[in-house]
Write an enzyme that holds these catalytic residues in place. Structure first.
Site, PDB file in Angstrom:
ATOM      1  N   CYS A  25       0.830  -1.204   0.000  1.00  0.00           N
ATOM      2  CA  CYS A  25       0.000   0.000   0.000  1.00  0.00           C
ATOM      3  C   CYS A  25       0.863   1.251   0.000  1.00  0.00           C
ATOM      4  O   CYS A  25       1.831   1.349   0.755  1.00  0.00           O
ATOM      5  CB  CYS A  25      -0.911   0.005   1.212  1.00  0.00           C
ATOM      6  N   ALA A  57      -2.760  -3.336  -3.454  1.00  0.00           N
ATOM      7  CA  ALA A  57      -4.111  -3.868  -3.587  1.00  0.00           C
ATOM      8  C   ALA A  57      -5.013  -2.858  -4.293  1.00  0.00           C
ATOM      9  O   ALA A  57      -5.033  -1.675  -3.960  1.00  0.00           O
ATOM     10  CB  ALA A  57      -4.675  -4.209  -2.215  1.00  0.00           C
ATOM     11  N   GLN A  99      -3.254  -6.818  -7.575  1.00  0.00           N
ATOM     12  CA  GLN A  99      -3.970  -7.571  -6.550  1.00  0.00           C
ATOM     13  C   GLN A  99      -5.347  -6.946  -6.357  1.00  0.00           C
ATOM     14  O   GLN A  99      -5.456  -5.728  -6.233  1.00  0.00           O
ATOM     15  CB  GLN A  99      -3.177  -7.534  -5.245  1.00  0.00           C
ATOM     16  N   TYR A 182      -8.544  -9.122   5.856  1.00  0.00           N
ATOM     17  CA  TYR A 182      -9.486  -8.439   4.984  1.00  0.00           C
ATOM     18  C   TYR A 182     -10.651  -9.380   4.656  1.00  0.00           C
ATOM     19  O   TYR A 182     -10.725 -10.501   5.162  1.00  0.00           O
ATOM     20  CB  TYR A 182      -8.762  -7.900   3.749  1.00  0.00           C
ATOM     21  N   ARG A 230      -3.493 -14.783  -2.453  1.00  0.00           N
ATOM     22  CA  ARG A 230      -2.709 -14.600  -1.228  1.00  0.00           C
ATOM     23  C   ARG A 230      -3.568 -15.007  -0.038  1.00  0.00           C
ATOM     24  O   ARG A 230      -4.711 -14.562   0.092  1.00  0.00           O
ATOM     25  CB  ARG A 230      -2.259 -13.149  -1.071  1.00  0.00           C
ATOM     26  N   ARG A 324       9.340  -4.846   2.069  1.00  0.00           N
ATOM     27  CA  ARG A 324      10.138  -3.753   2.649  1.00  0.00           C
ATOM     28  C   ARG A 324      11.543  -3.682   2.061  1.00  0.00           C
ATOM     29  O   ARG A 324      12.099  -2.591   1.892  1.00  0.00           O
ATOM     30  CB  ARG A 324      10.198  -3.904   4.166  1.00  0.00           C
TER      31      ARG A 324
END
Length: 358
Positions: A25, A57, A99, A182, A230, A324
């Protein structure tokens, strides 16, 4: 066994290596539209040598976003800004993926640098937050309402419509987000799904929405291009979703046209105790790959080239997704190739900086 820099064939698609930029994100949109930030952010990772570059996403509905600043694919207006990015990624020899997601009870929240928890309407938030059951994620999160069966059908249709738009934008890999607490993960876990209808209770019922979304997406996402899902392989909490259930779900998803399971964990229980460490989620990818007979992706605190190469060489996963570490170093694949003694093509504009360049 293949190595990190061997190609990966998925249906008609060939990835130039087994390094993927994980969906991350950016919280930088206005009305879900991709902009110059996304172009530069994602383009740099393609220039850096990754085989597959995922966008963050893409929300399938406006009220499916995590924050008001999330990316979206709920209308045709979102297609061309994404297509511009896809064209650039393709031109660098990488593959563009996206995604699709619905944030469920974790929707309408502040982006990280603006605050925490529920975002009020004055900050762009909205009241229509939905979930399998009317259970908050945490005290400071929105109060969701339980979806009706008609609402569930609308969500499923939104995923299929967004998949068609993703294809129109030129994406060649699509991933359905069923992890991190989610909406689809919320249905999978008995900790967040207390329904008593055909979408709750048994494993068969709790996995019904995930299976229906995959089947619906496959009606609009072409057969010749790969589909990923995922999942969070475990809730890290007793009585929750776990690895045994993940293996069985992966078996079922394979029969519905899923090509790879992207193996993450957690996100559905606010106070879960997660034993994070280098490669801590890789065993999930290894077991699902072995027992479900499906390709898997490993993600989570993978930072070193030799670590990533070892995951692929030992058959723990087919693809390594970095998040990351790719923020810290967009050119990680170029550095990894040098450290592992592999030669990969540098962009012509950077040839003077390549090993042996002049």
């Amino acid at each position: 066994m293949p190595s990190l820099f061997d190609s990966l064939q998925l249906r008609s698609l060939t990835l130039r290596n087994r390094i993927a930029v994980s969906p991350m994100c950016q919280y930088s949109c206005d009305n879900g539209l991709a902009n110059d930030w996304h172009f530069v952010h994602l383009g740099a990772r393609a220039v850096g040598g990754a085989g597959l570059v995922f966008t963050e996403a893409n929300a399938v509905l406006a009220d499916a976003r995590i924050s008001p600043q999330d990316l979206g694919l709920w209308s045709d207006a979102h297609v061309e800004p994404l297509a511009r990015i896809v064209r650039f990624i393709d031109a660098q020899g990488a593959v563009a993926g996206t995604q699709l997601a619905h944030a469920g009870r974790k929707a309408s929240t502040y982006r990280p640098w603006d605050g925490a928890g529920a975002a009020p309407q004055s900050a762009g938030g909205w009241a229509n937050v939905v979930a399998p059951s009317a259970l908050k994620f945490a005290d400071n999160y929105p109060e969701p309402r339980a979806l009706t069966e008609d609402g569930i059908a609308n969500v499923t249709a939104a995923f299929a419509q967004a998949a068609a738009r993703a294809r129109a934008a030129g994406f060649r890999v699509l991933e359905i987000h069923a992890a991190h607490g989610y909406l689809l993960h919320e249905f999978l876990s008995p900790l967040s799904n207390r329904r008593t209808d055909r979408y709750g209770g048994s494993f068969e019922n709790r996995t019904r929405l995930a299976r229906e979304v995959v089947a619906a997406v496959r009606t609009t996402w072409p057969d010749h291009v790969p589909l990923f899902v995922r999942i969070s392989a475990t809730d890290w909490t007793d009585g929750g979703w776990d690895l045994d259930q993940s293996v069985e779900l992966a078996r079922q998803l394979k029969t519905l046209g899923v090509d790879l399971v992207d193996c993450s964990s957690g996100g559905n229980v606010a106070q879960a105790k997660i034993p994070a460490g280098p490669g801590y989620q890789t065993p999930f990818a290894e077991r699902i790959r072995r027992e479900a007979g499906i390709a898997t992706g490993a993600v989570g605190m993978i930072t070193e080239p030799v670590q990533a190469d070892h995951i692929v060489r030992t058959g723990q996963a087919d693809l390594v997704l970095l998040a990351r570490e790719m923020l810290r170093d967009p050119y990680w694949p170029l550095r990894a190739a040098r450290e592992l003694g592999r030669e990969i093509k540098w962009p012509v504009q950077y040839q003077r900086a390549a090993p042996g360049g002049k």
